[in-house]
Design a protein around this motif. Sequence first.
Motif, PDB file in Angstrom:
ATOM      1  N   CYS A 176       0.639  -1.112   0.125  1.00 13.52           N
ATOM      2  CA  CYS A 176      -0.143  -0.235   0.266  1.00 13.52           C
ATOM      3  C   CYS A 176       1.151   1.416   0.007  1.00 13.52           C
ATOM      4  O   CYS A 176       2.191   1.583   0.359  1.00 13.52           O
ATOM      5  CB  CYS A 176      -0.820  -0.253   1.256  1.00 13.52           C
ATOM      6  SG  CYS A 176      -0.306   0.507   2.888  1.00 13.52           S
ATOM      7  N   CYS A 179       3.493   1.849   2.723  1.00 15.46           N
ATOM      8  CA  CYS A 179       4.045   0.341   2.576  1.00 15.46           C
ATOM      9  C   CYS A 179       5.781   1.370   1.897  1.00 15.46           C
ATOM     10  O   CYS A 179       6.674   1.296   2.611  1.00 15.46           O
ATOM     11  CB  CYS A 179       4.033  -0.375   1.913  1.00 15.46           C
ATOM     12  SG  CYS A 179       3.048  -2.140   2.950  1.00 15.46           S
ATOM     13  N   CYS A 251       3.751  -2.633   8.444  1.00 11.92           N
ATOM     14  CA  CYS A 251       2.475  -1.352   7.727  1.00 11.92           C
ATOM     15  C   CYS A 251       1.914  -1.630   9.294  1.00 11.92           C
ATOM     16  O   CYS A 251       1.716  -1.793   9.362  1.00 11.92           O
ATOM     17  CB  CYS A 251       2.724  -1.420   6.059  1.00 11.92           C
ATOM     18  SG  CYS A 251       1.812  -0.632   6.468  1.00 11.92           S
ATOM     19  N   CYS A 254      -1.628  -1.848   6.004  1.00 13.52           N
ATOM     20  CA  CYS A 254      -2.168  -2.950   5.489  1.00 13.52           C
ATOM     21  C   CYS A 254      -1.734  -3.664   6.513  1.00 13.52           C
ATOM     22  O   CYS A 254      -2.136  -5.331   5.747  1.00 13.52           O
ATOM     23  CB  CYS A 254      -1.881  -2.980   4.282  1.00 13.52           C
ATOM     24  SG  CYS A 254       0.237  -2.804   4.430  1.00 13.52           S
TER      25      CYS A 254
HETATM   26 ZN   LIG Z   1       1.512  -1.007   3.617  1.00 13.55          ZN
END
Ligand SMILES: [Zn+2]
Length: 358
Positions: A176, A179, A251, A254
């Motif tokens: 995502c 990240c 993360c 996510c």
């Molecule tokens: Zn992420």
Amino acid sequence: MQQGDPLYRYHRQTLLAGFGAEGQERLGAGHAVVVGVGALGCPAADLLVRAGVGRVTLIDRDVVEMTNLQRQTLFDEADARAGRAKAEAARRRLEAVNSQARVEGVVGDCCARTAESMMLDGPLGRADVIVDGTDNFETRFLLNDVSVKHALPYVYGGAVGTRAVCATFRPPQTACLRCLFETPAPGSTETCDSVGVLAPVATMVGAREALEAMKILTGRADLASRSLLSFDPWLGERRGLDLGGAKRAGCECCGRREFGFLAGDRGGRTTAMCGRGAVQVSPESAGGDVDLGAVLARLSIHGAFALEEGVVRGEFAGELGDAGGPVRLTVFGDGRAIVHGTTEPSRARVVYAKYVGG
Ligand SMILES: [Zn+2]
């Protein structure tokens, strides 16, 4: 397919190998939400509506200004003179382009309070893809929260100066946005209003975003880009970062599924300053050191500003406040700012995002 067939207007597209009438029907059943109808959102929405995407929701909180016309291809001088809301002006234009499409204009702020309902329960129903036409990272992180929480594909794009960046996030399969990027420090991010933007570069990004959205809407998400692409077509530079290994288990978004931007406990805060006709904006990472010299250089393009005793202050030449007087701005070394001349938090956030960045 013949003249008279409602799909005939898409004939050149349905000729494409692997696209056909089936791809066209899928586009017709699809719903793209374009957040921010500016330099990226205009070409993206235009291409999606022309391609036959059945439902397109346009979200923007701003009005058309003369300096938008250099790059925001859905607007004209009459829109700027009338100060029309961008979402509304774009809707009118797009309905004239393709009367088969259902186009909804939402004049409003996509913020922690509204983002989920805008993506999930708008007048045209749940979005199938989010297209990024925003100009600030606070809103992008918010969109990323919605994308991860509800497994909604998010097509990210940005263009500033002569540089561009694009990526397609399809949680949970891919990394995502969070990240890849930490929260940028306030005042460290260049914006179109501070360093300018080249229209063809922004249009390239908007076109690419429309392309990625079309892959997703036609059921060909397997073809979606797997890299974070950054390029400078003016200088002829291009770099790609493979997103394959970019997903971070730790993360916050996510990995741990903490949606702080959506919960409103991350991201900038605004506080109306009673009786002063001013709003304080405290950005997400307030407390860091801001390069006030750089902030001053950017603000000086737009009005009379000075750096004195560790504070940048001054007034804008072209921003009018609630009572018609000039908007004044004070920026502190920790990234906080006071926007004088308005009591509207959303207006203050717009001024901050436009001129200070972040
Ligand atoms: Zn992420």
